[in-house]
Design a protein around this motif. Sequence first.
Motif, PDB file in Angstrom:
ATOM      1  N   GLN A 102      16.372  67.850  53.931  1.00  0.00           N
ATOM      2  CA  GLN A 102      15.378  66.887  53.484  1.00  0.00           C
ATOM      3  C   GLN A 102      15.420  65.608  54.316  1.00  0.00           C
ATOM      4  OE1 GLN A 102      15.964  66.368  49.282  1.00  0.00           O
ATOM      5  NE2 GLN A 102      15.037  68.351  48.754  1.00  0.00           N
ATOM      6  N   TYR A 103      16.633  65.220  54.761  1.00  0.00           N
ATOM      7  CA  TYR A 103      16.748  64.027  55.601  1.00  0.00           C
ATOM      8  C   TYR A 103      16.016  64.239  56.937  1.00  0.00           C
ATOM      9  CZ  TYR A 103      18.825  60.885  59.023  1.00  0.00           C
ATOM     10  OH  TYR A 103      19.005  59.987  60.039  1.00  0.00           O
ATOM     11  N   ILE A 104      16.225  65.408  57.569  1.00  0.00           N
ATOM     12  CA  ILE A 104      15.553  65.686  58.846  1.00  0.00           C
ATOM     13  C   ILE A 104      14.050  65.770  58.654  1.00  0.00           C
ATOM     14  CG2 ILE A 104      15.360  67.355  60.732  1.00  0.00           C
ATOM     15  CD1 ILE A 104      18.276  68.108  60.209  1.00  0.00           C
ATOM     16  N   SER A 105      13.632  66.383  57.548  1.00  0.00           N
ATOM     17  CA  SER A 105      12.190  66.508  57.278  1.00  0.00           C
ATOM     18  C   SER A 105      11.558  65.133  57.090  1.00  0.00           C
ATOM     19  CB  SER A 105      11.976  67.362  56.024  1.00  0.00           C
ATOM     20  OG  SER A 105      10.601  67.430  55.689  1.00  0.00           O
ATOM     21  N   ARG A 106      12.196  64.232  56.332  1.00  0.00           N
ATOM     22  CA  ARG A 106      11.641  62.890  56.120  1.00  0.00           C
ATOM     23  C   ARG A 106      11.594  62.098  57.432  1.00  0.00           C
ATOM     24  NH1 ARG A 106      14.973  62.995  51.540  1.00  0.00           N
ATOM     25  NH2 ARG A 106      16.500  61.682  52.651  1.00  0.00           N
ATOM     26  N   SER A 107      12.665  62.253  58.253  1.00  0.00           N
ATOM     27  CA  SER A 107      12.679  61.516  59.524  1.00  0.00           C
ATOM     28  C   SER A 107      11.552  61.959  60.442  1.00  0.00           C
ATOM     29  CB  SER A 107      14.044  61.731  60.205  1.00  0.00           C
ATOM     30  OG  SER A 107      15.089  61.246  59.402  1.00  0.00           O
ATOM     31  N   LEU A 108      11.320  63.280  60.561  1.00  0.00           N
ATOM     32  CA  LEU A 108      10.219  63.778  61.387  1.00  0.00           C
ATOM     33  C   LEU A 108       8.862  63.343  60.839  1.00  0.00           C
ATOM     34  CD1 LEU A 108      11.450  67.384  62.266  1.00  0.00           C
ATOM     35  CD2 LEU A 108      11.019  65.519  63.888  1.00  0.00           C
ATOM     36  N   ALA A 109       8.750  63.389  59.529  1.00  0.00           N
ATOM     37  CA  ALA A 109       7.481  62.998  58.914  1.00  0.00           C
ATOM     38  C   ALA A 109       7.180  61.532  59.179  1.00  0.00           C
ATOM     39  CB  ALA A 109       7.521  63.275  57.415  1.00  0.00           C
ATOM     40  N   GLU A 110       8.200  60.674  59.082  1.00  0.00           N
ATOM     41  CA  GLU A 110       7.987  59.252  59.334  1.00  0.00           C
ATOM     42  C   GLU A 110       7.682  58.992  60.808  1.00  0.00           C
ATOM     43  OE1 GLU A 110      11.502  57.371  57.947  1.00  0.00           O
ATOM     44  OE2 GLU A 110      11.084  57.716  55.814  1.00  0.00           O
ATOM     45  N   THR A 111       8.358  59.729  61.701  1.00  0.00           N
ATOM     46  CA  THR A 111       8.148  59.511  63.134  1.00  0.00           C
ATOM     47  C   THR A 111       6.784  59.999  63.589  1.00  0.00           C
ATOM     48  OG1 THR A 111      10.528  59.768  63.503  1.00  0.00           O
ATOM     49  CG2 THR A 111       9.098  59.956  65.429  1.00  0.00           C
ATOM     50  N   LEU A 112       6.367  61.159  63.079  1.00  0.00           N
ATOM     51  CA  LEU A 112       5.112  61.758  63.518  1.00  0.00           C
ATOM     52  C   LEU A 112       3.927  61.314  62.660  1.00  0.00           C
ATOM     53  CD1 LEU A 112       6.384  65.400  64.141  1.00  0.00           C
ATOM     54  CD2 LEU A 112       5.896  63.640  65.862  1.00  0.00           C
ATOM     55  N   GLY A 113       4.202  60.767  61.504  1.00  0.00           N
ATOM     56  CA  GLY A 113       3.110  60.356  60.626  1.00  0.00           C
ATOM     57  C   GLY A 113       2.424  61.520  59.963  1.00  0.00           C
ATOM     58  N   ARG A 114       3.139  62.585  59.675  1.00  0.00           N
ATOM     59  CA  ARG A 114       2.564  63.757  59.031  1.00  0.00           C
ATOM     60  C   ARG A 114       3.613  64.366  58.108  1.00  0.00           C
ATOM     61  NH1 ARG A 114       1.379  67.612  64.093  1.00  0.00           N
ATOM     62  NH2 ARG A 114       1.017  69.143  62.441  1.00  0.00           N
ATOM     63  N   SER A 115       3.118  65.083  57.093  1.00  0.00           N
ATOM     64  CA  SER A 115       4.017  65.609  56.069  1.00  0.00           C
ATOM     65  C   SER A 115       4.066  67.126  56.031  1.00  0.00           C
ATOM     66  CB  SER A 115       3.589  65.088  54.690  1.00  0.00           C
ATOM     67  OG  SER A 115       2.251  65.488  54.409  1.00  0.00           O
ATOM     68  N   ASP A 116       3.569  67.784  57.059  1.00  0.00           N
ATOM     69  CA  ASP A 116       3.528  69.250  57.061  1.00  0.00           C
ATOM     70  C   ASP A 116       4.673  69.848  57.882  1.00  0.00           C
ATOM     71  OD1 ASP A 116       2.630  68.256  59.411  1.00  0.00           O
ATOM     72  OD2 ASP A 116       0.846  69.541  59.556  1.00  0.00           O
ATOM     73  N   VAL A 117       5.800  69.187  57.886  1.00  0.00           N
ATOM     74  CA  VAL A 117       6.974  69.659  58.622  1.00  0.00           C
ATOM     75  C   VAL A 117       7.919  70.347  57.640  1.00  0.00           C
ATOM     76  CG1 VAL A 117       8.894  69.025  60.119  1.00  0.00           C
ATOM     77  CG2 VAL A 117       6.730  67.755  60.239  1.00  0.00           C
TER      78      VAL A 117
END
Length: 452
Positions: A102-117
């Motif tokens: 979940q930490y990696i998913s939130r970090s990618l989502a915040e960096t890319l600006g998308r929540s479909d990771v």
Amino acid sequence: MNSLKRLFPDALAGRVVLLLATTIIVANLIALAVLNFQQQRFDQQASEDREIERIAALIPAMEAVDAQVRRVIARDASTRFARVRVDDAPLLTETATDSRSQYISRSLAETLGRSDVSVAIIARPIRDNAPDRHARYRTDSVIAITMPLTARNGQAEWLNVVTSGVSPRPGRVDGRPFLTVLALSLLGVLGVSIALARHLTKPLGQLSRAAEAAGRGDRSARVPEEGAREMRKAAQAFNAMQAEISQFDEERVRMLAAVGHDLRTPMTSLRIRAEMLDDEEQRDAMVRTLEEMTVMADGLVSYAKEGQDSEKMEPIDLGPLLEQLCKDRSASCSTDLNVQVTGRRVGLGRAIGNLIDNAKRYGDDAAVTLEQDKRQAIITIDDSGPGIPHDRLDAMFQPFTRGDDSRSLDTGGAGLGLSIARTIIIAHGGRITLENRAEGGLRAVVTLPMDR
């Protein structure tokens, strides 16, 4: 177990130092283990963060090109530790529920600006390079990431990444700085602990020496009331005990001396009256009895006086002392050794003189020998008398006990000589025993601690 006990220090100071040193070593080893564990966690966190940054930088490039170029970019982006692919189907459908995913998913989502990771941590077996034919496997974990890409030519595509992070460090925590810090810590702690242990155990040593002196009958021995609170209390208790015992001994001595002294007046009066009797046989019997009672009273006074500690302890050369005692009593003496003890010259001379007198009285002659064994001086007084029954040897040291049952004045006093001798010898930290000689006669053995 016995070997471990021999390695364990016997002195309290040594045990304190060993305890502190062991505590420092164990604490540093625990700190090293915690540091190593924290470093692994930091390495893992840094690896994941760098992988997130790499993927985040890869997505815009793939979104800007067509499907064929995407696969080329994915192939070029793959490394030894990460496999990047563009597939027609997703590797994952949803993010795992563990905290790391979940930490990696939130970090990618915040960096890319998308929540479909979608992210998941997957366990996989890894084959070790074993030298034998049997394969050996260990379990490792990899990070799986799935993200949809913008459709090209009407076909949906997903970016699937499987990575174990970046290259691990070539080694663990560098042990050289740790060993240096550990050595400096041990040196500092050992120096302080040795000084502290000596300071703490000094009152114990003083208490031990004072207790030994008290065991030898030295009622003047005292302990300085200093150091830690517990040591001050122990010193106060010992000094109070010494004062009470000294007072009790003084009262006992005064009582015995008073009894012996006060008996003389009525015995003298009775003797005067007995000598006025007309019956010669009765008169002589009563006079003999009164003379025996007078000897007992005098012995009682002498026994009480020997309990006093007015004479000071001083170094004594046993050889000259024994030679003088033998010369005064016409006894043979063999004292070639130079043996020195600490004691009261008059009292010690009285004790050994009593033994020589007994040997002369009951055995007609006395042979005195001086020897030494390690840290003890051994004085032997032999006679050629009839000896004493074995079952009565120990009882001979009791007051008013004599070797013969006749209690005749012709064969000695009131039976206090051995009691006085034993009291004096014990007060000097020594021991006195009686034994029958194989060739006949009695042997008295006196052992005294030598000066160190």
